[in-house]
Design a protein around this motif. Structure first.
Motif, short mmCIF file in Angstrom:
data_model
loop_
_atom_site.label_atom_id
_atom_site.label_comp_id
_atom_site.label_asym_id
_atom_site.label_seq_id
_atom_site.Cartn_x
_atom_site.Cartn_y
_atom_site.Cartn_z
N ASP A 1 0.81 -1.21 0.00
CA ASP A 1 0.00 0.00 0.00
C ASP A 1 0.85 1.27 0.00
O ASP A 1 0.40 2.33 -0.45
CB ASP A 1 -0.94 0.01 1.21
N LEU A 2 2.06 1.18 0.52
CA LEU A 2 2.95 2.34 0.52
C LEU A 2 3.62 2.56 -0.83
O LEU A 2 4.16 3.63 -1.08
CB LEU A 2 4.02 2.18 1.61
N SER A 3 3.59 1.56 -1.68
CA SER A 3 4.17 1.71 -3.01
C SER A 3 3.18 2.45 -3.91
O SER A 3 1.99 2.54 -3.62
CB SER A 3 4.49 0.34 -3.61
N ILE A 4 3.68 3.01 -4.99
CA ILE A 4 2.81 3.71 -5.94
C ILE A 4 1.95 2.69 -6.68
O ILE A 4 2.43 1.62 -7.07
CB ILE A 4 3.64 4.56 -6.91
N ASN A 5 0.70 3.05 -6.87
CA ASN A 5 -0.23 2.19 -7.59
C ASN A 5 0.40 1.71 -8.90
O ASN A 5 0.85 2.50 -9.72
CB ASN A 5 -1.50 3.01 -7.90
N PRO A 6 0.46 0.38 -9.13
CA PRO A 6 1.11 -0.13 -10.34
C PRO A 6 0.50 0.39 -11.63
O PRO A 6 1.19 0.50 -12.65
CB PRO A 6 0.95 -1.66 -10.22
N ALA B 1 -11.35 14.05 -13.14
CA ALA B 1 -12.15 12.95 -13.67
C ALA B 1 -11.41 12.22 -14.79
O ALA B 1 -11.44 10.99 -14.87
CB ALA B 1 -13.50 13.47 -14.18
N VAL B 2 -10.74 12.98 -15.64
CA VAL B 2 -9.95 12.36 -16.70
C VAL B 2 -8.84 11.50 -16.11
O VAL B 2 -8.57 10.39 -16.57
CB VAL B 2 -9.37 13.43 -17.65
N GLY B 3 -8.19 11.99 -15.05
CA GLY B 3 -7.15 11.20 -14.39
C GLY B 3 -7.68 9.87 -13.88
O GLY B 3 -7.02 8.84 -14.03
N PHE B 4 -8.86 9.89 -13.28
CA PHE B 4 -9.46 8.65 -12.80
C PHE B 4 -9.71 7.69 -13.97
O PHE B 4 -9.47 6.49 -13.87
CB PHE B 4 -10.79 8.95 -12.10
N LEU B 5 -10.19 8.23 -15.07
CA LEU B 5 -10.47 7.41 -16.26
C LEU B 5 -9.19 6.75 -16.78
O LEU B 5 -9.18 5.57 -17.13
CB LEU B 5 -11.12 8.27 -17.35
N LEU B 6 -8.09 7.51 -16.81
CA LEU B 6 -6.84 6.97 -17.33
C LEU B 6 -6.33 5.81 -16.48
O LEU B 6 -5.86 4.80 -17.01
CB LEU B 6 -5.77 8.07 -17.38
N ILE B 7 -6.41 5.95 -15.16
CA ILE B 7 -5.92 4.90 -14.28
C ILE B 7 -6.81 3.66 -14.38
O ILE B 7 -6.32 2.53 -14.41
CB ILE B 7 -5.86 5.38 -12.82
N GLN B 8 -8.12 3.86 -14.47
CA GLN B 8 -9.03 2.72 -14.61
C GLN B 8 -8.76 1.98 -15.92
O GLN B 8 -8.75 0.75 -15.96
CB GLN B 8 -10.49 3.19 -14.56
N ALA B 9 -8.55 2.73 -16.98
CA ALA B 9 -8.27 2.11 -18.28
C ALA B 9 -7.00 1.27 -18.21
O ALA B 9 -6.95 0.14 -18.70
CB ALA B 9 -8.14 3.18 -19.36
N THR B 10 -5.96 1.81 -17.58
CA THR B 10 -4.71 1.07 -17.46
C THR B 10 -4.90 -0.21 -16.67
O THR B 10 -4.39 -1.28 -17.04
CB THR B 10 -3.64 1.94 -16.79
N GLN B 11 -5.66 -0.13 -15.59
CA GLN B 11 -5.95 -1.32 -14.79
C GLN B 11 -6.66 -2.37 -15.62
O GLN B 11 -6.46 -3.58 -15.43
CB GLN B 11 -6.81 -0.93 -13.59
N MET B 12 -7.49 -1.93 -16.57
CA MET B 12 -8.26 -2.85 -17.41
C MET B 12 -7.48 -3.29 -18.65
O MET B 12 -8.02 -4.00 -19.50
CB MET B 12 -9.57 -2.16 -17.82
N GLY B 13 -6.22 -2.87 -18.76
CA GLY B 13 -5.40 -3.28 -19.89
C GLY B 13 -5.67 -2.50 -21.15
O GLY B 13 -5.41 -3.00 -22.26
N LEU B 14 -6.15 -1.27 -21.02
CA LEU B 14 -6.48 -0.45 -22.19
C LEU B 14 -5.60 0.79 -22.24
O LEU B 14 -5.16 1.31 -21.21
CB LEU B 14 -7.95 0.00 -22.13
#
Length: 320
Positions: free
Chosen positions: A142-147, A245-258
């Motif tokens: 949790d202390l590491s940066i979100n992958p 909001a755009v930042g949230f979208l970018l991180i979610q997309a990356t998590q989903m492999g997009l």
């Protein structure tokens, strides 16, 4: 992810103890079917030996009365707090009661009250060390940066295959969870995925964004000053909050492999006319899968494989 119930139990002194007191830190909760047995005593002693290594974040829970757990704590000089769950209220909520019997169980919870790790029918002799290993591992992770933040890049090697509507909807759901001034939620999104509208939108792109024509979906992001707070010193929060909001979208997309690549290279007037937008078009975001590179020019192909380039933290921050 399961969360710790907000139950109120009695502690070893007979006082109310709300489990909400555990919010804000990592904790270990271990359950005894009945204290005083050799197995429960061994379990308590093992955790007690490692109490400091757990940052003193241990709570033990049993089905015994407060006066019984008080004697047990004193007899074995236990450092951690003991709670009484006589009615099996908490144990039932956690699903560790079967046929009226409590399963010897342990849980690790995080500062948000989420249950991050759980064990059932544990072996008392070695269990505490195993829990300590997972406890430290959870905190370290949790202390590491979100992958997904590390992975996200402005990639351009888009595949043209369609993206399912449910995935596109999930991206907008993630963006819509962003914070905003007074909860105004000023962001607006148009998800463009039909060939007709993609073709028309392509005409608004700058020459350098040729690669976006391979994207199976493009999200038009816009807002309007009146949609959000307008405060002193020209603090127009519509732009700021829409960016969040755009930042949230970018991180979610990356998590989903997009790939989710926002650009500024387009004709905003053409985009507004195409979709009859009353407001400011902030960005267009190309959405697609990664892995096709033969359509990229030499400059973009090199950028696709280059290392991440960031200024030193000392150049962009200071601590006072």
């Amino acid at each position: 992810m399961k969360k710790l119930p907000t139950t109120i139990l009695k502690d070893e002194n007979g006082r109310d103890f709300a489990l909400t007191n555990l919010l804000g830190d990592y904790w270990v909760l271990h359950f005894y079917p009945k204290i005083g047995t050799s197995t429960s005593t061994m379990q308590a002693e093992r955790f007690n030996e490692l109490f400091e290594e757990f940052d003193e974040r241990i709570v033990a829970i049993s089905l015994d009365l407060p006066e019984v757990i008080a004697l047990f704590k004193t007899k074995h000089r236990l450092k951690f707090k003991l709670l009484s769950d006589v009615k099996m209220e908490l144990a039932s909520q956690l699903g560790i009661v079967k046929n009226g019997r409590l399963s010897r169980s342990t849980f690790i919870t995080d500062p948000w009250g989420r249950i991050r790790k759980e064990w059932f029918n544990v072996k008392a002799s070695t269990h505490a060390k195993q829990v300590l290993e997972e406890f430290k591992k959870t905190i370290e992770e949790d202390l590491s940066i979100n992958p997904s933040i590390f992975q996200r890049r402005a990639f351009r090697g888009l595949r043209s295959e369609p993206i399912e509507d449910e995935k596109l909807l999930r991206l907008i759901e993630a963006a819509h969870l962003a914070p905003s001034c007074a909860n105004k939620q000023p962001w607006r999104f148009i998800v463009v995925r039909s060939r007709e509208y993609l073709g028309k939108l392509h005409e608004a792109l700058s020459g350098g964004n040729y690669w976006m024509k391979y994207a199976p979906a493009i999200v038009v992001v816009y807002t309007k000053d009146e949609f959000d707070c307008q405060l002193s010193e020209n603090r127009n929060y519509a732009l700021f909050d829409t960016g969040l909001a755009v930042g949230f979208l970018l991180i979610q997309a990356t998590q989903m492999g997009l790939i989710a690549h926002p650009v500024a290279g387009y004709d905003p007037v053409k985009v507004k006319e195409l979709f009859d937008i009353d407001g400011n078009v902030i960005t267009l975001i190309a959405i697609g899968k990664w892995g096709k590179f033969d359509q990229l020019n030499e400059k973009h192909l090199e950028a696709e494989k280059s290392a991440r380039n960031r200024q030193e933290l000392s150049q962009i921050m200071k601590i006072v």
